[in-house]
Design an enzyme around this catalytic site. Sequence first.
Site, PDB file in Angstrom:
ATOM      1  N   CYS A 109      48.392  28.484 -53.343  1.00 48.77           N
ATOM      2  CA  CYS A 109      48.202  27.889 -54.679  1.00 48.77           C
ATOM      3  C   CYS A 109      47.117  26.820 -54.701  1.00 48.77           C
ATOM      4  CB  CYS A 109      49.529  27.335 -55.199  1.00 48.77           C
ATOM      5  SG  CYS A 109      50.180  25.919 -54.287  1.00 48.77           S
ATOM      6  N   HIS A 163      54.094  23.432 -55.664  1.00 51.43           N
ATOM      7  CA  HIS A 163      53.283  24.509 -56.224  1.00 51.43           C
ATOM      8  C   HIS A 163      52.386  23.929 -57.317  1.00 51.43           C
ATOM      9  CE1 HIS A 163      52.228  28.685 -56.788  1.00 51.43           C
ATOM     10  NE2 HIS A 163      52.382  28.540 -58.084  1.00 51.43           N
ATOM     11  N   HIS A 175      47.567  31.071 -61.416  1.00 47.71           N
ATOM     12  CA  HIS A 175      47.885  30.494 -60.106  1.00 47.71           C
ATOM     13  C   HIS A 175      47.979  31.601 -59.065  1.00 47.71           C
ATOM     14  CE1 HIS A 175      52.490  31.256 -60.544  1.00 47.71           C
ATOM     15  NE2 HIS A 175      51.844  31.958 -61.437  1.00 47.71           N
TER      16      HIS A 175
END
Length: 229
Positions: A109, A163, A175
Site C-alpha cells: 500500500c 493501511h 490502493h
Amino acid sequence: MLNRFAPLVPLALVSLLFGCAAQMPASQQQSQNPQFKDSVTAQTAAKRADYSASVLDDEIATEDELAQFADNKPYRLPVLADSILERGKSLIGTRYRFGGTSTTSGFDCSGFIGYLFREEAGMSLPRSSREMINIDAPLVKRNDLKPGDLLFFSTAGRGRVSHAGIYLGDDQFIHSSSRRSGGVRVDSLDDAYWARTFIEAKRALAMAPSKVPETTTAMTSTTLKRQHR
C-alpha cells in the site's frame, strides 16, 4: 352551622394556594418569571454565539493552515491530483507484493502511494504507512476530502495505522489492497469495512515542491487532450 364557618372558607383557599406556590419546584417558579425567562434566553444566545465562534475559529485555522502550505507555489493541487490518479488508475490490477515499490515487482500500500507521488509530483514520502501518517501535512475532515488526499486505516485493529490509499472522489479510493484481493484496485469508503477502519486523512499534495516533474506535465497535457475530445 354552615353560616358560622362561611367566613373561614376564603382564608382556607388562600392558605392552600400559598402552600402550593411554596412547594412548587424552583425551576418551575423561575420559568414563570418573565425576568428569569429573559435571562435564560440571553445566556443561551451567548453560549450559542461562543460555540459558533469557536467552530468558526477552528475552520479559519484549518484554512490558514492550508494556505500556509500553498504559499508561493505556482502549481494547482487539482492538476497534480489528476496526474497522480490517472497514473494510479492505469496500474489497476498490478499485483500486490509486501515491500514492493515498482510496477515490475508489484506494490504494497505505501509502496504504491510513494511510487505515484514520486513519479507524478516529485515528492519523497516515508516508506511505511506508520511513518506516512506522521507527515507534516494538513489534516482533512472526512466530509472535506479532495482527490489526491491520503487515507489511513487501522485494518489490524488497536487503532494503529496499517493501511493507506489515495482518495479519488465520490467516496472512492485507490490502493494496493492485498494479494488475495488482486493488488491495485478501487474501493468505496462507504463500504462497512473501510468506514469502520478509517482513521484520518491528510492533504500531502500541499507539501509538493514548486517544480513538478516533466512526466507530470506530459501526463496532464495528455489527460486534458483526452477530456476535450
